[in-house]
Design a protein around this motif. Structure first.
Motif, PDB file in Angstrom:
ATOM      1  N   GLY A   1       0.813  -1.206   0.000  1.00  0.00           N
ATOM      2  CA  GLY A   1       0.000   0.000   0.000  1.00  0.00           C
ATOM      3  C   GLY A   1       0.849   1.260   0.000  1.00  0.00           C
ATOM      4  O   GLY A   1       2.058   1.223   0.216  1.00  0.00           O
ATOM      5  N   TYR A   2       0.193   2.361  -0.247  1.00  0.00           N
ATOM      6  CA  TYR A   2       0.839   3.667  -0.308  1.00  0.00           C
ATOM      7  C   TYR A   2       1.375   4.076   1.059  1.00  0.00           C
ATOM      8  O   TYR A   2       0.719   3.867   2.077  1.00  0.00           O
ATOM      9  CB  TYR A   2      -0.171   4.714  -0.795  1.00  0.00           C
ATOM     10  CG  TYR A   2       0.373   6.118  -0.823  1.00  0.00           C
ATOM     11  CD1 TYR A   2       1.119   6.561  -1.893  1.00  0.00           C
ATOM     12  CD2 TYR A   2       0.152   6.994   0.238  1.00  0.00           C
ATOM     13  CE1 TYR A   2       1.635   7.849  -1.923  1.00  0.00           C
ATOM     14  CE2 TYR A   2       0.667   8.282   0.222  1.00  0.00           C
ATOM     15  CZ  TYR A   2       1.402   8.706  -0.866  1.00  0.00           C
ATOM     16  OH  TYR A   2       1.915   9.972  -0.892  1.00  0.00           O
ATOM     17  N   MET A   3       2.577   4.636   1.056  1.00  0.00           N
ATOM     18  CA  MET A   3       3.133   5.226   2.274  1.00  0.00           C
ATOM     19  C   MET A   3       3.579   6.642   1.948  1.00  0.00           C
ATOM     20  O   MET A   3       4.269   6.857   0.940  1.00  0.00           O
ATOM     21  CB  MET A   3       4.353   4.432   2.774  1.00  0.00           C
ATOM     22  CG  MET A   3       3.996   3.149   3.452  1.00  0.00           C
ATOM     23  SD  MET A   3       5.377   2.424   4.382  1.00  0.00           S
ATOM     24  CE  MET A   3       6.361   1.730   3.077  1.00  0.00           C
ATOM     25  N   ASP A   4       3.185   7.592   2.787  1.00  0.00           N
ATOM     26  CA  ASP A   4       3.686   8.950   2.613  1.00  0.00           C
ATOM     27  C   ASP A   4       5.112   9.009   3.168  1.00  0.00           C
ATOM     28  O   ASP A   4       5.647   8.014   3.666  1.00  0.00           O
ATOM     29  CB  ASP A   4       2.758   9.978   3.260  1.00  0.00           C
ATOM     30  CG  ASP A   4       2.596   9.795   4.759  1.00  0.00           C
ATOM     31  OD1 ASP A   4       3.399   9.058   5.384  1.00  0.00           O
ATOM     32  OD2 ASP A   4       1.668  10.389   5.316  1.00  0.00           O
ATOM     33  N   THR A   5       5.734  10.176   3.079  1.00  0.00           N
ATOM     34  CA  THR A   5       7.135  10.308   3.472  1.00  0.00           C
ATOM     35  C   THR A   5       7.397   9.892   4.920  1.00  0.00           C
ATOM     36  O   THR A   5       8.293   9.073   5.166  1.00  0.00           O
ATOM     37  CB  THR A   5       7.628  11.741   3.197  1.00  0.00           C
ATOM     38  OG1 THR A   5       7.516  11.989   1.794  1.00  0.00           O
ATOM     39  CG2 THR A   5       9.061  11.935   3.626  1.00  0.00           C
ATOM     40  N   PRO A   6       6.654  10.399   5.921  1.00  0.00           N
ATOM     41  CA  PRO A   6       6.939   9.980   7.300  1.00  0.00           C
ATOM     42  C   PRO A   6       6.790   8.468   7.519  1.00  0.00           C
ATOM     43  O   PRO A   6       7.601   7.854   8.219  1.00  0.00           O
ATOM     44  CB  PRO A   6       5.929  10.764   8.143  1.00  0.00           C
ATOM     45  CG  PRO A   6       5.540  11.926   7.310  1.00  0.00           C
ATOM     46  CD  PRO A   6       5.621  11.452   5.887  1.00  0.00           C
ATOM     47  N   LYS A   7       5.781   7.870   6.909  1.00  0.00           N
ATOM     48  CA  LYS A   7       5.578   6.428   7.071  1.00  0.00           C
ATOM     49  C   LYS A   7       6.701   5.645   6.421  1.00  0.00           C
ATOM     50  O   LYS A   7       7.171   4.636   6.975  1.00  0.00           O
ATOM     51  CB  LYS A   7       4.223   6.014   6.510  1.00  0.00           C
ATOM     52  CG  LYS A   7       3.058   6.436   7.377  1.00  0.00           C
ATOM     53  CD  LYS A   7       1.738   5.978   6.799  1.00  0.00           C
ATOM     54  CE  LYS A   7       0.587   6.493   7.663  1.00  0.00           C
ATOM     55  NZ  LYS A   7      -0.712   6.225   7.060  1.00  0.00           N
ATOM     56  N   LEU A   8       7.132   6.064   5.240  1.00  0.00           N
ATOM     57  CA  LEU A   8       8.217   5.355   4.564  1.00  0.00           C
ATOM     58  C   LEU A   8       9.528   5.495   5.353  1.00  0.00           C
ATOM     59  O   LEU A   8      10.252   4.513   5.528  1.00  0.00           O
ATOM     60  CB  LEU A   8       8.419   5.861   3.137  1.00  0.00           C
ATOM     61  CG  LEU A   8       9.531   5.152   2.351  1.00  0.00           C
ATOM     62  CD1 LEU A   8       9.308   3.652   2.266  1.00  0.00           C
ATOM     63  CD2 LEU A   8       9.677   5.758   0.971  1.00  0.00           C
ATOM     64  N   LEU A   9       9.799   6.689   5.856  1.00  0.00           N
ATOM     65  CA  LEU A   9      11.020   6.883   6.653  1.00  0.00           C
ATOM     66  C   LEU A   9      11.003   6.002   7.899  1.00  0.00           C
ATOM     67  O   LEU A   9      12.024   5.426   8.278  1.00  0.00           O
ATOM     68  CB  LEU A   9      11.200   8.350   7.010  1.00  0.00           C
ATOM     69  CG  LEU A   9      11.575   9.271   5.845  1.00  0.00           C
ATOM     70  CD1 LEU A   9      11.547  10.723   6.273  1.00  0.00           C
ATOM     71  CD2 LEU A   9      12.927   8.891   5.250  1.00  0.00           C
ATOM     72  N   ALA A  10       9.850   5.855   8.537  1.00  0.00           N
ATOM     73  CA  ALA A  10       9.733   4.973   9.696  1.00  0.00           C
ATOM     74  C   ALA A  10       9.928   3.504   9.280  1.00  0.00           C
ATOM     75  O   ALA A  10      10.586   2.743   9.993  1.00  0.00           O
ATOM     76  CB  ALA A  10       8.372   5.153  10.366  1.00  0.00           C
ATOM     77  N   PHE A  11       9.395   3.134   8.135  1.00  0.00           N
ATOM     78  CA  PHE A  11       9.552   1.769   7.616  1.00  0.00           C
ATOM     79  C   PHE A  11      11.027   1.451   7.343  1.00  0.00           C
ATOM     80  O   PHE A  11      11.470   0.330   7.557  1.00  0.00           O
ATOM     81  CB  PHE A  11       8.732   1.627   6.323  1.00  0.00           C
ATOM     82  CG  PHE A  11       8.826   0.287   5.645  1.00  0.00           C
ATOM     83  CD1 PHE A  11       8.115  -0.805   6.115  1.00  0.00           C
ATOM     84  CD2 PHE A  11       9.622   0.116   4.511  1.00  0.00           C
ATOM     85  CE1 PHE A  11       8.189  -2.036   5.481  1.00  0.00           C
ATOM     86  CE2 PHE A  11       9.707  -1.115   3.882  1.00  0.00           C
ATOM     87  CZ  PHE A  11       8.979  -2.192   4.363  1.00  0.00           C
ATOM     88  N   LEU A  12      11.778   2.437   6.905  1.00  0.00           N
ATOM     89  CA  LEU A  12      13.183   2.226   6.551  1.00  0.00           C
ATOM     90  C   LEU A  12      14.090   2.072   7.769  1.00  0.00           C
ATOM     91  O   LEU A  12      15.231   1.637   7.636  1.00  0.00           O
ATOM     92  CB  LEU A  12      13.697   3.392   5.696  1.00  0.00           C
ATOM     93  CG  LEU A  12      13.055   3.522   4.315  1.00  0.00           C
ATOM     94  CD1 LEU A  12      13.502   4.810   3.640  1.00  0.00           C
ATOM     95  CD2 LEU A  12      13.339   2.315   3.442  1.00  0.00           C
ATOM     96  N   LYS A  13      13.607   2.428   8.962  1.00  0.00           N
ATOM     97  CA  LYS A  13      14.442   2.337  10.181  1.00  0.00           C
ATOM     98  C   LYS A  13      14.479   0.949  10.737  1.00  0.00           C
ATOM     99  O   LYS A  13      13.641   0.149  10.586  1.00  0.00           O
ATOM    100  CB  LYS A  13      13.959   3.334  11.223  1.00  0.00           C
ATOM    101  CG  LYS A  13      14.214   4.749  10.764  1.00  0.00           C
ATOM    102  CD  LYS A  13      13.830   5.723  11.827  1.00  0.00           C
ATOM    103  CE  LYS A  13      14.133   7.118  11.283  1.00  0.00           C
ATOM    104  NZ  LYS A  13      13.964   8.162  12.209  1.00  0.00           N
TER     105      LYS A  13
END
Length: 142
Positions: free
Chosen positions: A130-142
């Motif tokens: 699903g779609y992730m905005d910038t804050p969600k994607l940055l959290a996913f990358l951690k």
């Protein structure tokens, strides 16, 4: 009258050419060029093995509206570019063709966009569909 109009046009042209750049201070984020995506799994796995970095995989489809939105609005953000380029081997796949289709079948992916973090052997460390905005994607990358 023609001379006055010509003078006004020239003045307007010079005003339009005035530099609109700002001096860069120590706190200014200088944008990175962009994410350099690989498009095949084998080179991505080899690069991950050599670098010791995991693989960030973005799987989409040409018809997928949210995939296009992420490419346009999220993957162009400086923080995202920096995080992906610094910490991952970026891999972008079409889920309906080639390596992307094989990975979708292997992992049972049911929708697009899907983001994965894989180790060099291809094992899934994290998955999001699903779609992730910038804050969600940055959290996913951690």
């Amino acid at each position: 009258m023609k001379k006055i109009i010509l003078a006004l046009l020239l003045l307007g042209g010079f005003a339009a050419c005035k530099s609109k750049t700002k001096a860069i201070s120590a706190n200014t984020i200088v944008p990175m060029a962009r994410i350099t995506w690989l498009s095949n799994t084998n080179p991505a796995q080899a690069k991950a093995e050599a670098s010791g970095r995991p693989i960030f995989v973005d799987i989409g489809a040409v018809w997928c509206g949210y995939c296009k939105k992420m490419k346009k609005d999220v993957f162009t953000e400086d923080a995202v570019i920096s995080a992906i380029n610094a910490g991952f081997v970026p891999l972008s796949l079409d889920g309906e063709k080639g390596d992307g289709k094989a990975l979708v079948s292997k992992l049972g992916i049911a929708g697009f966009p899907t983001q994965l973090i894989l180790d060099a052997e291809g094992n899934v460390l994290k998955k999001n569909t699903g779609y992730m905005d910038t804050p969600k994607l940055l959290a996913f990358l951690k």
